[in-house]
Structures are given as C-alpha cells and as structure tokens.
Motif scaffolding. Structure first.
Motif, PDB file in Angstrom:
ATOM      1  N   ARG A 188      -4.004   9.680   5.326  1.00  0.00           N
ATOM      2  CA  ARG A 188      -2.566   9.404   5.290  1.00  0.00           C
ATOM      3  C   ARG A 188      -2.170   8.477   6.438  1.00  0.00           C
ATOM      4  O   ARG A 188      -1.369   7.561   6.267  1.00  0.00           O
ATOM      5  CB  ARG A 188      -1.788  10.719   5.373  1.00  0.00           C
ATOM      6  N   LYS A 189      -2.770   8.711   7.610  1.00  0.00           N
ATOM      7  CA  LYS A 189      -2.470   7.866   8.767  1.00  0.00           C
ATOM      8  C   LYS A 189      -2.916   6.435   8.513  1.00  0.00           C
ATOM      9  O   LYS A 189      -2.192   5.484   8.831  1.00  0.00           O
ATOM     10  CB  LYS A 189      -3.175   8.426  10.013  1.00  0.00           C
ATOM     11  N   GLU A 190      -4.099   6.260   7.923  1.00  0.00           N
ATOM     12  CA  GLU A 190      -4.586   4.918   7.632  1.00  0.00           C
ATOM     13  C   GLU A 190      -3.707   4.232   6.589  1.00  0.00           C
ATOM     14  O   GLU A 190      -3.475   3.022   6.659  1.00  0.00           O
ATOM     15  CB  GLU A 190      -6.037   4.972   7.156  1.00  0.00           C
ATOM     16  N   GLN A 191      -3.229   4.983   5.618  1.00  0.00           N
ATOM     17  CA  GLN A 191      -2.327   4.415   4.615  1.00  0.00           C
ATOM     18  C   GLN A 191      -1.025   3.947   5.258  1.00  0.00           C
ATOM     19  O   GLN A 191      -0.485   2.889   4.910  1.00  0.00           O
ATOM     20  CB  GLN A 191      -2.048   5.445   3.527  1.00  0.00           C
ATOM     21  N   GLU A 192      -0.523   4.731   6.211  1.00  0.00           N
ATOM     22  CA  GLU A 192       0.704   4.354   6.907  1.00  0.00           C
ATOM     23  C   GLU A 192       0.484   3.113   7.769  1.00  0.00           C
ATOM     24  O   GLU A 192       1.359   2.240   7.854  1.00  0.00           O
ATOM     25  CB  GLU A 192       1.190   5.521   7.770  1.00  0.00           C
ATOM     26  N   GLU A 193      -0.681   3.015   8.412  1.00  0.00           N
ATOM     27  CA  GLU A 193      -1.004   1.818   9.194  1.00  0.00           C
ATOM     28  C   GLU A 193      -1.007   0.578   8.319  1.00  0.00           C
ATOM     29  O   GLU A 193      -0.472  -0.465   8.695  1.00  0.00           O
ATOM     30  CB  GLU A 193      -2.378   1.978   9.851  1.00  0.00           C
ATOM     31  N   ALA A 194      -1.621   0.699   7.134  1.00  0.00           N
ATOM     32  CA  ALA A 194      -1.682  -0.442   6.223  1.00  0.00           C
ATOM     33  C   ALA A 194      -0.287  -0.813   5.734  1.00  0.00           C
ATOM     34  O   ALA A 194       0.082  -1.997   5.689  1.00  0.00           O
ATOM     35  CB  ALA A 194      -2.594  -0.115   5.047  1.00  0.00           C
ATOM     36  N   ALA A 195       0.516   0.187   5.368  1.00  0.00           N
ATOM     37  CA  ALA A 195       1.865  -0.085   4.854  1.00  0.00           C
ATOM     38  C   ALA A 195       2.717  -0.791   5.903  1.00  0.00           C
ATOM     39  O   ALA A 195       3.543  -1.655   5.575  1.00  0.00           O
ATOM     40  CB  ALA A 195       2.526   1.223   4.421  1.00  0.00           C
ATOM     41  N   ALA A 196       2.514  -0.440   7.176  1.00  0.00           N
ATOM     42  CA  ALA A 196       3.294  -1.076   8.244  1.00  0.00           C
ATOM     43  C   ALA A 196       2.988  -2.560   8.359  1.00  0.00           C
ATOM     44  O   ALA A 196       3.825  -3.340   8.831  1.00  0.00           O
ATOM     45  CB  ALA A 196       3.009  -0.378   9.575  1.00  0.00           C
ATOM     46  N   GLN A 197       1.808  -2.974   7.899  1.00  0.00           N
ATOM     47  CA  GLN A 197       1.432  -4.389   7.938  1.00  0.00           C
ATOM     48  C   GLN A 197       1.622  -5.074   6.586  1.00  0.00           C
ATOM     49  O   GLN A 197       1.280  -6.242   6.437  1.00  0.00           O
ATOM     50  CB  GLN A 197      -0.042  -4.526   8.373  1.00  0.00           C
ATOM     51  N   GLY A 198       2.147  -4.328   5.607  1.00  0.00           N
ATOM     52  CA  GLY A 198       2.356  -4.916   4.291  1.00  0.00           C
ATOM     53  C   GLY A 198       1.151  -4.850   3.379  1.00  0.00           C
ATOM     54  O   GLY A 198       1.044  -5.636   2.434  1.00  0.00           O
TER      55      GLY A 198
END
Length: 304
Positions: free
Chosen positions: A131-141
C-alpha cells in the motif's frame, strides 16, 4: 452367578529406575510416570513446571527440550520484534504465525523473528508495504503494477497514469521523483536543471565542497550523495538552468577552470569514498568562495 472384575494389566512396566531420575534431574526435569508405552515418560520441566511426553532414549542420550519453554522464547522474540505470537505453522516446523501492529497476520521463519528481536533486521507487513509503494507511485502520477519483471529487487514495474506507458523504475527513484517517463516525459538533456555548490564536513574532520548539476539538488544530496547520517552537508547555492544539457556543458567548463587554477585543491577520492557517493570532482573547502563566485556570475549574466 458372581463375576469377578479384574483390571487390565498395563502393557508396559511402571518401574522408573533411579538412574533415569538422576539423569532427568541433571538435565532440568522430573519424571512423573511412564506413559503411552514402554518407551515414553511424562516429564516436568523444572523451569516452567509444565509437563510433556518424552522418550527414554532421548532423555538418556541427549538434552531434552521443553516445548513450553521453546514456545515461550518464540513468544518473547515476537514481542521484542514488535509482533504478537499467533502459534506455530503446523505445515512447516521452521515457521510461525504473528500478528503485526497493523492487525495483519504474518507467516515468518522463526529464525528471522529471532534476528529481528536482536535488532539485526526488520519485519514488515507485505500488505501495508505494498500500500505504501502504491501511494508513493500515485504521488508521482504512476500506478504500481508488479515486482520487477527482470527480478531486480530494487525495481518495480509501473504504469504512467497520464500516457499509460509501462516502465521499470527503481523504487528509490519513484520515491524521490528522479526519473522521467520514456513515453511522454522530458529526459534530462531537455528538462530544466540546476547547477549547485554543496559543502560537506566528514566524520574524519575533512571539509569539502562539490560543484555539480541536478534536476533536483536537494534530492540529489539527501538520497544519492550521502552514505551516512554522520556526514554534515549543506547546499550553498543553486542556479537554475534551462536544460540539463546546458547545465552539463557549463559544469564541465567550470571544473576545467577549477582544475587549472586550483589543482592542489582537488580532494583525493580515498578521503571521502566512505562518506560521499561520488568518485571525483570534490574539492577542499579553500575553493568554496571561488565556486560560489562563479555561480553568482552565471546567475547574474549567464557567463561561464
């Protein structure tokens, strides 16, 4: 007619030999009785006072282990590692189940938890980490798709939400934004960049200065250059450049001028190899003022 009831005789002798008791005592146990068959004893641990069934052969020829004490150690390891013991894995004696602080159930090797309890490694929840990695990716688009198809543990496969391109990206680069989309993004030669001057004070006392260029100098410093938190570092000055290509060309000209005028101020790599993640173009602090002056000159009129 009167029937006389007789007890069924034991299938094994009840005798407990003195040498068995002496051996059990020397190994931390008391013998309560013989059970099951002629090969087994009911043993009581002198540490936890709990009982378990053990073989006579094991008692006499090796050190019996109390299963209750062993489980208590597993529980203690779990608590020291920040987890809650949830029982042994019946399918594999090397694994146990644990409850993480997040509430998720984990299956881990007993030895791994022991190492985590000793502070040698960490235990993470895959669900929360994903979930944390998904949030990191979403923050960069971007969207996280899967682990790296090439098997590199430092990379992941992502999809760009803007153009749909799928691309392998190092996770650290996704965290810091130090990459571009190969489909629609600008690569470093065309993207805006910065010249920078950075000052370092190493644990060995050396004071150094670095001249370089980067799209994101702060990210470059915090996530790429520093090898240890013990290194004191500071960005002294940055100068925006229209493109990475222009920044690279300007940086090379400045280094050529410094190497000609201050050849004795070039720091040997052996001095900083363990502290700064670069191999060259680091100077002693006595040229700091000249580097800042050159960057001021570029900022004022674009001269190099």
């Amino acid at each position: 007619m009167t029937h006389t009831s007789t007890a069924t005789p034991a299938k094994f002798p009840p005798t407990i030999h003195a040498r068995w008791r002496e051996t059990a005592a020397s190994k931390g146990f008391d013998i309560l009785k013989r059970i099951k068959d002629r090969y087994h004893l009911l043993l009581r641990c002198r540490i936890c006072r709990a009982t378990h069934m053990g073989k006579i052969f094991v008692l006499m020829n090796s050190q019996p282990q109390c299963p209750h004490c062993i489980e208590a150690r597993w529980q203690g390891d779990a608590e020291a590692a920040g987890l809650k013991w949830a029982g042994r894995d019946p399918q594999n004696r090397h694994y146990g189940f644990y409850i993480a602080d997040c509430g998720h159930r984990l299956r881990r090797q007993l030895e791994l938890i022991k190492r985590a309890a000793a502070g040698i490694c960490d235990v993470r929840c895959e669900t929360c980490h994903s979930r944390k990695e998904q949030e990191e990716a979403a923050a960069q688009g971007w969207e996280l798709i899967s682990p790296d198809p090439d098997g590199d543990p430092n990379y992941r496969l992502y999809r760009h939400l803007e153009c749909g391109r799928e691309q392998r990206v190092a996770r650290v680069n996704m965290q810091t934004g130090r990459f571009g989309c190969g489909g629609c993004g600008e690569n470093w030669p065309a993207a805006p960049s910065h010249l920078y001057a950075m000052r370092f004070k190493l644990p060995n006392g050396a004071q150094l200065v670095k001249l370089g260029f980067s799209r994101n100098p702060d990210s470059r410093l915090r996530h790429q250059l520093l090898k240890h938190r013990s290194v004191e570092a500071q960005i002294l000055k940055t100068v925006p450049m229209e493109t990475g290509q222009r920044a690279l060309q300007t940086e090379k000209r400045l280094h050529a001028r410094l190497k000609t005028a201050f050849s004795d101020s070039i720091a040997p790599p052996v001095l900083y190899a363990g502290s700064i993640n670069v191999r060259s173009e680091i100077y002693f602090a006595d040229v700091t003022a000249e580097i800042v002056r050159m960057l001021d000159e570029i900022a004022t009129d674009g001269a190099a």
